[in-house]
Design a protein around this motif. Sequence first.
Motif, PDB file in Angstrom:
ATOM      1  N   LYS A  92       0.797  -1.226   0.000  1.00 28.29           N
ATOM      2  CA  LYS A  92       0.000   0.000   0.000  1.00 28.29           C
ATOM      3  C   LYS A  92       0.828   1.273   0.000  1.00 28.29           C
ATOM      4  O   LYS A  92       0.342   2.336  -0.333  1.00 28.29           O
ATOM      5  N   ARG A  94       1.831   2.407   2.819  1.00 26.96           N
ATOM      6  CA  ARG A  94       1.189   3.065   3.959  1.00 26.96           C
ATOM      7  C   ARG A  94       2.137   3.073   5.146  1.00 26.96           C
ATOM      8  O   ARG A  94       2.818   2.093   5.407  1.00 26.96           O
ATOM      9  N   SER A 194      -8.185  -0.957   3.782  1.00 25.36           N
ATOM     10  CA  SER A 194      -8.763  -0.845   2.449  1.00 25.36           C
ATOM     11  C   SER A 194      -7.661  -1.040   1.405  1.00 25.36           C
ATOM     12  O   SER A 194      -6.517  -0.652   1.626  1.00 25.36           O
ATOM     13  N   ASN A 196      -6.589   0.207  -1.305  1.00 28.89           N
ATOM     14  CA  ASN A 196      -6.177   1.279  -2.207  1.00 28.89           C
ATOM     15  C   ASN A 196      -4.714   1.615  -1.937  1.00 28.89           C
ATOM     16  O   ASN A 196      -4.183   1.269  -0.887  1.00 28.89           O
ATOM     17  N   SER A 202     -10.961   4.795  -1.303  1.00 29.49           N
ATOM     18  CA  SER A 202     -11.052   3.357  -1.054  1.00 29.49           C
ATOM     19  C   SER A 202     -11.679   2.650  -2.253  1.00 29.49           C
ATOM     20  O   SER A 202     -12.533   3.202  -2.922  1.00 29.49           O
ATOM     21  N   GLU A 231     -16.297   2.642   4.599  1.00 32.85           N
ATOM     22  CA  GLU A 231     -15.735   1.678   5.528  1.00 32.85           C
ATOM     23  C   GLU A 231     -16.603   1.492   6.767  1.00 32.85           C
ATOM     24  O   GLU A 231     -17.539   2.248   7.015  1.00 32.85           O
ATOM     25  N   HIS A 288      -6.236  11.984   2.423  1.00 31.35           N
ATOM     26  CA  HIS A 288      -6.887  10.688   2.499  1.00 31.35           C
ATOM     27  C   HIS A 288      -8.057  10.664   1.516  1.00 31.35           C
ATOM     28  O   HIS A 288      -8.658  11.692   1.279  1.00 31.35           O
TER      29      HIS A 288
HETATM   30 MG    MG Z   1      -8.437   3.059   4.386  1.00 28.23          MG
END
Ligand code: MG
Length: 471
Positions: A92, A94, A194, A196, A202, A231, A288
């Motif tokens: 991700k 992330r 998620s 993405n 998402s 979500e 986001h």
């Molecule tokens: Mg998310």
Amino acid sequence: MTVNMACENRDVQSFRTRILPAKITNLGQFENPGTLDNWVVPEDLQVKGPLQEAATHLKNTSIPVAFPTETVYGLGADATRSDAVKGIYKAKGRPSDNPLIMHFCDLSMLRNFLVPATETRDVSKADDLIPEIYKPLIKKFWPGPLTILLNNPQPSKLAPEVTAGLSTFGARMPSAPLALSLIKLSGVPLAAPSANASTKPSPTAAEHVFHDLNGRIEVILDGGPCQVGVESTVVDGLCDPPVVLRPGGISIDEIRECAGWESAIKGYKDKSEVGSSAPRAPGMKYKHYSPKAKVVLFEASSGDPKPQISSALFERSANGEQVNGNMEKTRAPFIGIVRTKKWVPFAGLDRRGNGEEDAAIKITQQVQKDESYVVTEADLVDTRPVLLNGTTSAKDSDGEHNKPSNPTIAHIIEIHLGSETKHIARGLFSALRDLDKNGVDEIFVEGIEGHGDIAAAVMNRLRKAATEIKT
Ligand code: MG
Ligand code: TXA
């Protein structure tokens, strides 16, 4: 597995990403829907097919698998193995300081994670392991889009990476049978954010996952579009009063109807943080849910969109590139408009897309560029804003037209999500992605009202995606 070492400046391997169609009708069921103790997978799915393949992949590799839930697509990994969980963050892009949600297929599986790793007795039926405060919520909303926080026992069976150093973990039982069967076949809870790329909207369809993570994962299970579209709601019942940390698929009004949750408080902002239409300073927020295009959110309270959109279009148009010192644009701005409850077609600017009221475009389909249309100054005749020097934009101070006849102000492409909140939630992320795919410069979104229902989740996501909010 194809390994390509020179991959787009990324320090990750490049995989061949496959979408496995998995629209299967009989995916399984609870042995007893009253207890949610045991999710049972049909025998044929246990031995062959896409689910079995995905589960084997989850067990044997550290590359996450994307799978559909009723909310959004998740990027799942074995929550008990550090290397597998690290694979999520890698795919991700992330930061690993954000805790993940654990997805369980039934309460037996969950109870096993409420006791320390050193515990040897069978706790799969021990009802009292689940805190009382959560029981009414579980009864009412599980399986479904609700995540609860639970104390993480020490030593924990969960990989330390899933909690980002916190003493609690997020647990959810999705209602999508495909997700439940995948978890059951994997034999472990799946940690899944998620699916993405970090900061993007998402994903609510397998194609969205493919777009973001192609080359970064190997398997995407395709169960069709997600039903909820935002979500899960995240709640913390371990503190008093209990808190709703993230608005989502279950509304705070519904949660407050449950015993012990009557005075649940909001742990999130449900108003825009700015009180004017001034752009937010870049970097002031954690980006986001954002498409590439800049998102301009019109709060429901911002009133009649017609003059505002008109003046925004003129402003964009005037900021276009100057050619030979004139205000001639090399390219008119390309604007996406997302309508919801009140805006009439084309935000009331007296234009239609292809002659039809809802030229727009089914939300699950890709928007075609030829459905866009051109706005000229003449189209905005009633709404033309007064510019700073007191004249209107189409005329000079003598009242004469000083521009080529009827110049193009903008190209517009419009998506109508419908006026039902449920449909708006379902189509929102997909609409933002579709407009990005069409290469729009900016997206004007019509916000909706509602604090206690799922509209709160929609607005929460939109405010995070927006770089400008009109209030
Ligand atoms: Mg998310
Ligand atoms: O619907 C969903 O919840 C989706 C699907 C895939 O199930 N998952 C999802 O996960 O949205 P993610 O990782 O994108 O969001 C996790 C949220 C974050 O807001 C995180 O801060 C919160 O849950 N969270 C998780 N564990 C937590 C904890 N121990 N304490 C506080 N917040 C937690």
